[in-house]
Design an enzyme around this catalytic site. Structure first.
Site, PDB file in Angstrom:
ATOM      1  N   ASP A   1       0.815  -1.124  -0.016  1.00 21.40           N
ATOM      2  CA  ASP A   1      -0.047  -0.083  -0.145  1.00 21.40           C
ATOM      3  C   ASP A   1       0.943   1.286   0.085  1.00 21.40           C
ATOM      4  OD1 ASP A   1      -2.717   1.139   0.137  1.00 21.40           O
ATOM      5  OD2 ASP A   1      -2.044   1.857   2.158  1.00 21.40           O
TER       6      ASP A   1
ATOM      7  N   LYS B   1       1.427   4.396  -2.898  1.00 16.10           N
ATOM      8  CA  LYS B   1       1.368   5.673  -2.809  1.00 16.10           C
ATOM      9  C   LYS B   1       2.622   6.530  -3.011  1.00 16.10           C
ATOM     10  CE  LYS B   1      -1.572   5.210   1.351  1.00 16.10           C
ATOM     11  NZ  LYS B   1      -1.459   5.203   2.859  1.00 16.10           N
TER      12      LYS B   1
END
Ligand code: ASP
Ligand code: MG
Length: 852
Positions: free
Chosen positions: A706, A710
């Site tokens: 995750d 980003k």
């Protein structure tokens, strides 16, 4: 002067004209009311009139039409009678309808209604019989028949208001009104009418009177009418004869609308307009009023108000000599109308350049052929003259022009006459257009944006009207586009929300809280017009209240979600901008972004699929934004923190990014902020899960993926062609635990402890601490994992679930720019999404209605 009559303050406030008149109030206040056919359609409607005319005016006149449908029936009967057909069944039916109404209104026969109506219908029967055998000029007899409806309705209304006992007299307009037919309709013989009216008034001294609309007499005393729908005109004439202070025309709409509401759902009631605007609109077929109505009130500057019998509390539309100052600010255009069934006729040729009289010859020919010209336009090169005529007359028009220019055409001086059919005229009307330069530009820009081709343009010299000829097929689209250009804020946005999960629901409640304030304080008008989840969608033509959106969706019973239909609905023709908020987290929805953007729909999302997914789609999204629609996804990094926007600002102002470092996961930030050796790592993971800080499966956080997503988003924003595969990601889940079921993983969490404890001890020995960080730079590439940091590192100064992003740039070289704060949770994420929506709305063109 006598004291002010008993009008309540409320009543006075409800009418701007009354307020003005309050100061100049004459000795007695006179008001004329007019009720159309639908307002007297049955006993209940007639009974409902009493409170409406109980208005406190000293002198009250009520002009009435026939009960709805009556005049049509009478016209048919007159035709039947004249052509020898049987009319008796229709006669009986009409008589029955009126007698039944009379019985309801006058159950005890106090007003003798039944007898009076019976005599009227006997008279009608005699007239119809006479028509069958009459010779010579039948017109007066026919008019006598046509006018029966008003005669009988005036009796019904008089009784419903309380009859003579309550002071209500009745006047048959034929006793005073003298008219003559004229080229532009029926004209009033003012001198004769005034004299008779004064006479009648002197005799009867009426303070309350019901008057028949529609009917009159000619100079020879024969029955006639003012033409179909003429009772508005009657009312205006009587307002003039009474020298009334106000004329109220009661109908079944809330007032004059800015456009036909069947074509433009956002059409709105105009609070005021001028006589001139009303005339112009009536001419162009907007069913405002009978076109002749204005003159008698205009000559005495009598304010006229259109009111709704069915909604008497609505203020209606005031038609006044001049628009009150400031009103034009609402919109320079008052009304938009479409006239269909037109054709363009064009005469072109070099032979016409500079030749005087060509235009005159053309229009003379059309005049001789009895063709009425609706619109004229001539280019100043004089190469061609073009005019718009009714489709039914265009063949006649062409023949007439061809024969008038036969010689020139034979000489090939002119190229001849060309005709384009299936044309409509769109007319924009408004006093406010006078001398305001941008009005035409705004209209043309709106039409261009709706891809409407303009065939001809004309602007009246009064500048009160701009007309354009367009293809019939474009008419509705053109009308809607023009309407939104003039009537809506350019920052009106049609919004669709997909995926009302935690973030979506929070967004709805934030919107519910601030939308009213936004609309009042700025021009931003966000309209949530659709909401969908993977199975269902709820759409609304206007707007769904954000508070009701999830209930609306839950109420849907049959699965209906169709992503194309959803997008098409959001991208509404009549609203200037469209935006889809994707809170679904669905890859399938993300696949649609490029096509939506290409279609002009802005896209806002907290989902990382598009920003960190396949490079090709990312490029497609970038490309698609060239059309003007924007893709914004601030909430994907640091939730509501201004991370992406800060990066954009740095780049847009010409800074150069050297490195981006930071803590991009609230979950991992909390874990390592808490991991000081006093408790095992596994215990912290369990606690984080209980606090709702982790995903249901903590491996989704521990894997670092995750965070890597980003970082990809930031790298791409910074101009690097980077994909997930290019990121060096440290997975904190040991190999052996990566493939096992979730429950087994949770049971075996302790297996994480020994290696993690060893790393911590090593770091602490050097005076360092562990943090989970992401790093991007030219030298080191893109890396995500656990690092041991010295006490002065920015990431050591975070708390709880803080996110932190540090930009080292050419300008922020020795002391990097840091964005830090809570970076997870539905509230701040929704705020990030909402911020993007507002950024788009605020950026939308305030110019001439083009999409930003
Ligand atoms: N009753 C007449 C008509 O139907 C006049 C009116 O209603 O305005 O034409
Ligand atoms: Mg009518």
């Amino acid at each position: 002067m006598s004291s002010a009559p008993s009008q309540t303050l409320d009543e006075a406030a409800a009418s701007p004209a009354s307020a003005v008149l309050q100061a100049l109030r004459p000795a007695a206040l006179t008001r004329v009311h007019k009720f159309g056919g639908s307002s007297v359609a049955d006993a209940a409607r007639i009974a409902a009139l009493a409170p409406l005319v109980d208005d406190g005016a000293d002198i009250r006149a009520v002009v009435v039409s026939a009960m709805a449908g009556t005049t049509n029936a009478l016209v048919a009967m007159a035709e039947q009678a004249a052509s020898g057909q049987d009319w008796s069944a229709d006669w009986s039916a009409l008589r029955e309808r009126h007698l039944a109404t009379a019985d309801t209104l006058d159950p005890d026969a106090r007003h003798g209604l039944r007898d009076a109506l019976g005599r009227d219908f006997d008279g009608l029967r005699d007239d119809l019989l006479a028509l069958a055998s009459a010779t010579g000029d039948l017109a007066p007899l026919v008019a006598q028949v046509h006018g029966l409806g008003e005669l009988v309705s005036s009796r019904l209304v008089q009784a419903a208001l309380g009859g003579e006992a309550a002071g209500w007299q009745r006047l048959d307009a034929r006793d005073v009104l003298v008219v003559h037919p004229g080229e532009m309709g029926v004209g009033v013989d003012w001198d004769a009418s005034r004299e008779r009216f004064a006479d009648w008034r002197a005799r009867r001294r009426p303070s309350r009177v019901v008057i028949t609309g529609f009917v009159a007499r000619d100079a020879d005393g024969r029955s006639t009418t003012l033409g179909r729908n003429g009772s508005d005109y009657s009312a205006a004439i009587f307002a003039n004869l009474f020298d009334a202070d106000e004329l109220l025309i009661w109908t079944d709409v809330d007032g004059v609308l800015s456009a036909d509401p069947r074509l433009v759902p956002d059409a709105m009631v105009l609070p005021t307009m001028s006589y001139a605007e009303a005339c112009e609109l009536a001419y162009f077929g907007a069913k405002v009023l009978h076109p002749q109505t204005m003159a008698p009130v205009q000559s005495r500057a009598i304010p006229l108000c259109i009111r709704n019998t069915l909604n008497p509390s609505a203020p209606g539309t005031w038609i006044l000599a001049e628009n009150p100052a400031g009103d034009a600010e609402l919109s320079p255009v008052k009304g938009l109308t479409i006239v269909r069934d037109m054709a363009v006729l064009e005469l072109a040729g070099n032979g016409m350049v500079g030749v005087p009289g060509a235009a005159e010859r053309l229009f003379a020919a059309l005049h001789r052929a009895g063709v009425s010209v609706v619109m004229i336009s001539q280019g100043s090169s004089e190469h061609s003259i073009c005019c718009v005529v009714r489709a039914g007359q265009v063949d006649r028009a062409r023949a007439a022009v061809e024969s008038a220019f036969a010689e020139a055409i034979a000489d090939t001086q002119t190229q001849g006459v060309s005709v384009t059919r299936d044309i409509s005229i769109l007319a924009a009307v408004g006093d406010g257009m006078v001398g305001i330069p941008g009005v035409a530009a705004r209209l043309f820009a709106a039409l261009a944006q709706a891809r409407v081709n303009i065939r001809a343009i004309a602007q009246g010299a009064s500048e009160r009207n701009i007309s354009v000829a367009i293809a019939d097929a474009d008419a509705t689209r053109a009308l809607r586009a023009a309407h939104s250009a003039f009537w809506l804020s350019p920052q009106t946005v049609s919004i669709g929300l997909i995926g009302p999960g935690q973030v979506g629901r929070e967004l709805l409640s934030q919107m519910a809280a601030v939308l009213p304030r936004l609309r009042a304080s700025s021009r931003v008008d966000l309209r949530l017009r659709g909401i969908a989840n993977s199975g269902y969608m709820a759409l609304d033509h206007f707007a769904i209240h954000p508070d009701e959106a999830t209930t609306r969706l839950a109420d849907m019973s049959t699965p209906s979600f169709d992503v194309d239909a959803f997008a098409a609905h959001i991208r509404a023709e009549h609203l200037p901008h469209a935006l889809i908020v994707d809170c679904s987290g669905s890859e399938a929805v993300a696949r649609r972004y490029p096509e939506w953007l290409a279609a002009g729909i802005h896209v806002v999302t907290p989902s990382k699929h598009a920003g960190s997914g396949g490079w090709e789609r990312y490029v497609a999204i970038r490309e698609a934004q060239r059309g003007g629609a924007r893709f914004m996804y601030e909430a994907t990094v640091g939730a509501g923190l201004p991370v992406i926007s800060t990066l954009r600002n740095l780049l847009d102002t010409g800074d150069e990014i050297e490195a981006i470092d930071g803590m991009l996961s609230g979950t991992l930030a909390w874990l390592f902020n808490s991991f000081d050796g006093s408790r095992p790592f596994s215990a912290l993971v369990r606690q984080a899960r209980e606090l709702g800080y982790t995903e249901p499966d903590p491996r989704d956080d521990l894997s670092g993926l995750d965070v890597a997503r980003k970082l990809v988003i930031l790298a791409r924003e910074a101009g690097r062609e980077l994909s997930l595969d290019d990121v060096d990601v440290e997975n904190l889940v040991p190999e052996a635990l990566r493939g096992v079921p979730r429950d087994e993983f949770l049971d075996r969490l302790e297996e994480l402890d020994a290696p993690m404890q060893a790393r911590l001890a090593a770091a602490q020995a050097d005076g360092l601490a562990l943090r989970h960080i992401a790093h991007l730079s030219r030298e080191h590439g893109a890396r995500v994992g656990v690092a041991a940091l010295p006490p002065d590192h920015a990431c050591r100064h975070t708390r709880l679930t803080d996110n932190l992003v540090q930009f080292t740039t050419a300008r922020y070289a020795s002391n990097p720019l840091v964005v830090q704060g809570p970076g997870a949770g539905p509230q701040v994420t929704a705020a990030g999404v909402f911020g993007d929506i507002l950024a788009i709305a605020h950026s939308l063109s305030d110019g001439i209605g083009l999409h930003a």
